[in-house]
Write a protein that holds these residues in place. Structure first.
Motif, PDB file in Angstrom:
ATOM      1  N   GLN A 378       0.830  -1.209   0.000  1.00 44.45           N
ATOM      2  CA  GLN A 378       0.000   0.000   0.000  1.00 44.45           C
ATOM      3  C   GLN A 378       0.863   1.258   0.000  1.00 44.45           C
ATOM      4  N   ALA A 379       2.021   1.194   0.642  1.00 42.01           N
ATOM      5  CA  ALA A 379       2.886   2.375   0.744  1.00 42.01           C
ATOM      6  C   ALA A 379       3.685   2.632  -0.531  1.00 42.01           C
ATOM      7  N   GLU A 380       3.986   1.579  -1.299  1.00 39.76           N
ATOM      8  CA  GLU A 380       4.954   1.700  -2.394  1.00 39.76           C
ATOM      9  C   GLU A 380       4.373   1.622  -3.799  1.00 39.76           C
ATOM     10  N   MET A 381       3.174   1.116  -3.949  1.00 39.45           N
ATOM     11  CA  MET A 381       2.668   0.838  -5.291  1.00 39.45           C
ATOM     12  C   MET A 381       2.450   2.112  -6.107  1.00 39.45           C
ATOM     13  N   THR A 382       2.471   1.953  -7.425  1.00 37.40           N
ATOM     14  CA  THR A 382       2.188   3.060  -8.336  1.00 37.40           C
ATOM     15  C   THR A 382       0.684   3.169  -8.532  1.00 37.40           C
ATOM     16  N   PRO A 383       0.079   4.325  -8.268  1.00 33.65           N
ATOM     17  CA  PRO A 383      -1.378   4.473  -8.412  1.00 33.65           C
ATOM     18  C   PRO A 383      -1.821   4.281  -9.862  1.00 33.65           C
ATOM     19  N   PHE A 384      -3.025   3.801 -10.022  1.00 34.17           N
ATOM     20  CA  PHE A 384      -3.637   3.590 -11.332  1.00 34.17           C
ATOM     21  C   PHE A 384      -4.364   4.874 -11.725  1.00 34.17           C
ATOM     22  N   THR A 385      -4.133   5.354 -12.938  1.00 34.27           N
ATOM     23  CA  THR A 385      -4.843   6.530 -13.436  1.00 34.27           C
ATOM     24  C   THR A 385      -6.236   6.114 -13.895  1.00 34.27           C
ATOM     25  N   LEU A 386      -7.254   6.675 -13.287  1.00 32.85           N
ATOM     26  CA  LEU A 386      -8.619   6.262 -13.580  1.00 32.85           C
ATOM     27  C   LEU A 386      -9.180   6.991 -14.791  1.00 32.85           C
ATOM     28  N   ASN A 387     -10.040   6.274 -15.534  1.00 31.41           N
ATOM     29  CA  ASN A 387     -10.697   6.836 -16.702  1.00 31.41           C
ATOM     30  C   ASN A 387     -12.102   6.251 -16.796  1.00 31.41           C
ATOM     31  N   ALA A 388     -13.021   7.020 -17.314  1.00 32.03           N
ATOM     32  CA  ALA A 388     -14.413   6.568 -17.387  1.00 32.03           C
ATOM     33  C   ALA A 388     -14.593   5.328 -18.254  1.00 32.03           C
ATOM     34  N   LEU A 389     -13.652   5.055 -19.158  1.00 28.34           N
ATOM     35  CA  LEU A 389     -13.755   3.888 -20.039  1.00 28.34           C
ATOM     36  C   LEU A 389     -12.939   2.693 -19.543  1.00 28.34           C
ATOM     37  N   ASP A 390     -12.464   2.754 -18.308  1.00 29.13           N
ATOM     38  CA  ASP A 390     -11.652   1.658 -17.775  1.00 29.13           C
ATOM     39  C   ASP A 390     -12.365   0.313 -17.858  1.00 29.13           C
ATOM     40  N   ASN A 391     -13.645   0.292 -17.529  1.00 28.92           N
ATOM     41  CA  ASN A 391     -14.371  -0.978 -17.546  1.00 28.92           C
ATOM     42  C   ASN A 391     -14.471  -1.563 -18.949  1.00 28.92           C
ATOM     43  N   ASN A 392     -14.526  -0.691 -19.951  1.00 33.77           N
ATOM     44  CA  ASN A 392     -14.547  -1.178 -21.328  1.00 33.77           C
ATOM     45  C   ASN A 392     -13.253  -1.909 -21.674  1.00 33.77           C
ATOM     46  N   VAL A 393     -12.129  -1.308 -21.265  1.00 32.97           N
ATOM     47  CA  VAL A 393     -10.836  -1.944 -21.510  1.00 32.97           C
ATOM     48  C   VAL A 393     -10.730  -3.232 -20.698  1.00 32.97           C
ATOM     49  N   TYR A 394     -11.169  -3.173 -19.449  1.00 26.67           N
ATOM     50  CA  TYR A 394     -11.102  -4.335 -18.560  1.00 26.67           C
ATOM     51  C   TYR A 394     -11.800  -5.533 -19.194  1.00 26.67           C
ATOM     52  N   THR A 395     -12.997  -5.300 -19.734  1.00 22.44           N
ATOM     53  CA  THR A 395     -13.761  -6.394 -20.335  1.00 22.44           C
ATOM     54  C   THR A 395     -13.082  -6.932 -21.595  1.00 22.44           C
ATOM     55  N   ALA A 396     -12.662  -6.016 -22.459  1.00 17.23           N
ATOM     56  CA  ALA A 396     -12.015  -6.436 -23.712  1.00 17.23           C
ATOM     57  C   ALA A 396     -10.696  -7.150 -23.426  1.00 17.23           C
ATOM     58  N   LEU A 397      -9.948  -6.645 -22.457  1.00 20.60           N
ATOM     59  CA  LEU A 397      -8.669  -7.256 -22.099  1.00 20.60           C
ATOM     60  C   LEU A 397      -8.884  -8.653 -21.535  1.00 20.60           C
ATOM     61  N   GLY A 398      -9.921  -8.818 -20.717  1.00 19.09           N
ATOM     62  CA  GLY A 398     -10.195 -10.129 -20.144  1.00 19.09           C
ATOM     63  C   GLY A 398     -10.462 -11.182 -21.207  1.00 19.09           C
ATOM     64  N   THR A 399     -11.233 -10.819 -22.221  1.00 18.74           N
ATOM     65  CA  THR A 399     -11.506 -11.745 -23.325  1.00 18.74           C
ATOM     66  C   THR A 399     -10.224 -12.104 -24.063  1.00 18.74           C
ATOM     67  N   ALA A 400      -9.406 -11.089 -24.335  1.00 19.21           N
ATOM     68  CA  ALA A 400      -8.157 -11.318 -25.067  1.00 19.21           C
ATOM     69  C   ALA A 400      -7.204 -12.205 -24.273  1.00 19.21           C
ATOM     70  N   ILE A 401      -7.116 -11.989 -22.977  1.00 21.91           N
ATOM     71  CA  ILE A 401      -6.231 -12.804 -22.133  1.00 21.91           C
ATOM     72  C   ILE A 401      -6.628 -14.269 -22.206  1.00 21.91           C
ATOM     73  N   ASN A 402      -7.922 -14.534 -22.079  1.00 18.96           N
ATOM     74  CA  ASN A 402      -8.391 -15.922 -22.136  1.00 18.96           C
ATOM     75  C   ASN A 402      -8.109 -16.543 -23.503  1.00 18.96           C
ATOM     76  N   ASN A 403      -8.256 -15.769 -24.554  1.00 18.44           N
ATOM     77  CA  ASN A 403      -7.984 -16.281 -25.902  1.00 18.44           C
ATOM     78  C   ASN A 403      -6.508 -16.632 -26.081  1.00 18.44           C
ATOM     79  N   VAL A 404      -5.632 -15.773 -25.551  1.00 21.29           N
ATOM     80  CA  VAL A 404      -4.197 -16.037 -25.637  1.00 21.29           C
ATOM     81  C   VAL A 404      -3.832 -17.257 -24.790  1.00 21.29           C
ATOM     82  N   ALA A 405      -4.378 -17.331 -23.582  1.00 22.58           N
ATOM     83  CA  ALA A 405      -4.064 -18.447 -22.683  1.00 22.58           C
ATOM     84  C   ALA A 405      -4.468 -19.783 -23.285  1.00 22.58           C
ATOM     85  N   ARG A 406      -5.546 -19.787 -24.055  1.00 21.66           N
ATOM     86  CA  ARG A 406      -6.056 -21.039 -24.622  1.00 21.66           C
ATOM     87  C   ARG A 406      -5.545 -21.292 -26.043  1.00 21.66           C
ATOM     88  N   GLY A 407      -4.688 -20.384 -26.522  1.00 21.87           N
ATOM     89  CA  GLY A 407      -4.063 -20.587 -27.807  1.00 21.87           C
ATOM     90  C   GLY A 407      -4.955 -20.367 -29.003  1.00 21.87           C
TER      91      GLY A 407
END
Length: 426
Positions: A378-407
């Motif tokens: 908590q003392a050392e981490m780099t803060p995340f810059t928030l944006n109103a479209l973060d959830n859009n990226v989060y969802t798209a990134l999650g799909t892409a990660i699963n696709n890469v993991a499964r080849g």
């Protein structure tokens, strides 16, 4: 390595000691009325459990709690409806992923103004949480409640069976970087029976946070071209090809059951995940789990994984009672103690970091004081810059990660797909 870990923990705790603790004001028992609080499961249960302690301090305030599921934006929609209604809801929680969407809405009471005067003690909260709730004009939209300092939870008994060290400091030294994490993790995996990690998202989200990269920069520019995203997805590709990532979808019943069955050797989430292990996913595994630093990149191992905030709506008809509840919830010692010990919720209020109730030998982790891991994060981490479209990226990134993991998708194609999907929504 043990000396290094203890040194980091000591510095983090010393930092908390240097901050002046907010005096516990004598509660004004004359404050009365009924307030309606909007939150989500299982936080509604957490709040309900706190009411006896709150009403011991404020016996004339009645608190009604409503839990709205977060799936499919149900909770976000409920908050937005409450704002438009202009009454009926007094207090509402805000999850960190919603902050950029909600914090600048005029329907939030400015807690920097009298009679709240939150500016007098706002710096007693973790610095990045203060930035998340403070607007450019000085308005404080909400108060920070909890954060999600991240680490690596691991089954020490499985590590021992695989011939790996089990002590947190020794595991930290061995798993110091991501490449080693995957190399040594091969010893923990059993084809089609046990996996190093549950899903690739844990790797990616920790990695980009350690690199200090957000989805968008402060100017609102998409950061998917930053090398950190490619590097993280390459790690997922390597782990997937080696059979180190489970086939279960994160948060699915099959994934949850994998913990009870001993099929997952490590987990990379915020400290709050310990509450799920203890009370839901691995209830009979006390003494078998331990916590250490996550694998890192460029020597950086800290990351945040979650967090929440709480504010008062302008439509509230009883702002005095609402303020009594909000302030008590996020600063009162008994409140924070119960939330930590009952649900593993890590306080954003930094003076709590030195309390005995957060620094103890936890029997679930075989007597380890896990705050020596989480306090430095908590003392050392780099803060995340928030944006109103973060959830859009989060969802798209999650799909892409699963696709890469499964080849089923290359790293190049995955990055292109994320970027195209998000840019179409900008």
């Amino acid at each position: 390595m043990k000396t290094v870990l203890k040194g980091l923990a000591a510095m983090a705790l010393a930092g908390a000691i240097s901050l002046p603790a907010l005096a516990q004001d004598a509660p004004d028992t004359s404050i009365s009325g009924t307030i309606n609080v909007l939150t989500w499961p299982n936080n509604d249960r957490t709040f309900q459990a706190l009411l006896p302690a709150f009403n011991a301090a404020y016996p004339n305030i009645t608190v009604n709690i409503q839990g709205i599921p977060q799936a499919n934006n149900a909770y976000l929609n409920a908050v937005q409806r409450a704002m438009l209604a202009g009454g009926g809801t007094d207090v509402a929680m805000i999850e960190i992923g919603m902050m950029a969407l909600l914090r600048d809405k005029p329907q939030w009471v400015d807690l920097a103004q009298a009679p709240y005067n939150a500016g007098e003690f706002i710096n007693d909260f973790a610095g990045f949480t203060v930035a998340n709730v403070t607007l450019p004009d000085g308005k404080i939209s909400a108060l920070p409640k909890h954060t999600g300092p991240g680490g690596m939870f691991y089954r020490s008994d499985i590590f021992g069976e695989a011939g790996l060290p089990t002590d947190p400091t020794e595991v930290s030294a061995l798993f110091a970087d991501w490449n080693t994490f995957l190399e040594e993790g091969n010893k923990l995996a059993v084809p089609n029976e046990r996996w190093l990690i549950g899903n690739g998202e844990e790797i990616v989200r920790a990695y980009i946070a350690q690199k200090g990269v957000s989805y968008f920069n402060a100017d609102g520019q998409l950061q998917l071209d930053d090398p950190a995203f490619r590097e993280a997805l390459e790690l997922v590709k390597t782990a997937g090809e080696a059979g180190l990532i489970s086939p279960f979808t994160a948060w699915s019943p099959e994934w949850q059951g994998a913990f009870q069955r001993g099929q997952l050797a490590t987990v990379l989430y915020g400290n709050w995940f310990g509450g799920l292990l203890k009370r839901a996913y691995a209830t009979d595994q006390s003494g078998k789990w331990a916590v250490t630093q996550a694998p890192g990149v460029d020597g950086k191992r800290s990351f945040n994984s979650g967090g929440d905030y709480i504010g008062i709506l302008e439509g509230s008809q009883n702002k005095e009672a609402a303020w009594a509840f909000v302030k008590w919830l996020v600063t009162n010692d008994e409140s924070l103690k119960q939330q930590y010990q009952n649900d593993d919720l890590y306080p954003a209020y930094t003076p709590a970091g030195t309390a005995d109730w957060i620094n103890f030998e936890d029997p679930y982790y075989a007597g380890e004081n896990v705050n020596t891991i989480f306090a430095p994060v908590q003392a050392e981490m780099t803060p995340f810059t928030l944006n109103a479209l973060d959830n859009n990226v989060y969802t798209a990134l999650g799909t892409a990660i699963n696709n890469v993991a499964r080849g089923v998708q290359s790293v190049d194609d995955a990055l292109a797909a994320i970027k195209a999907e998000v840019e179409a929504q900008m």
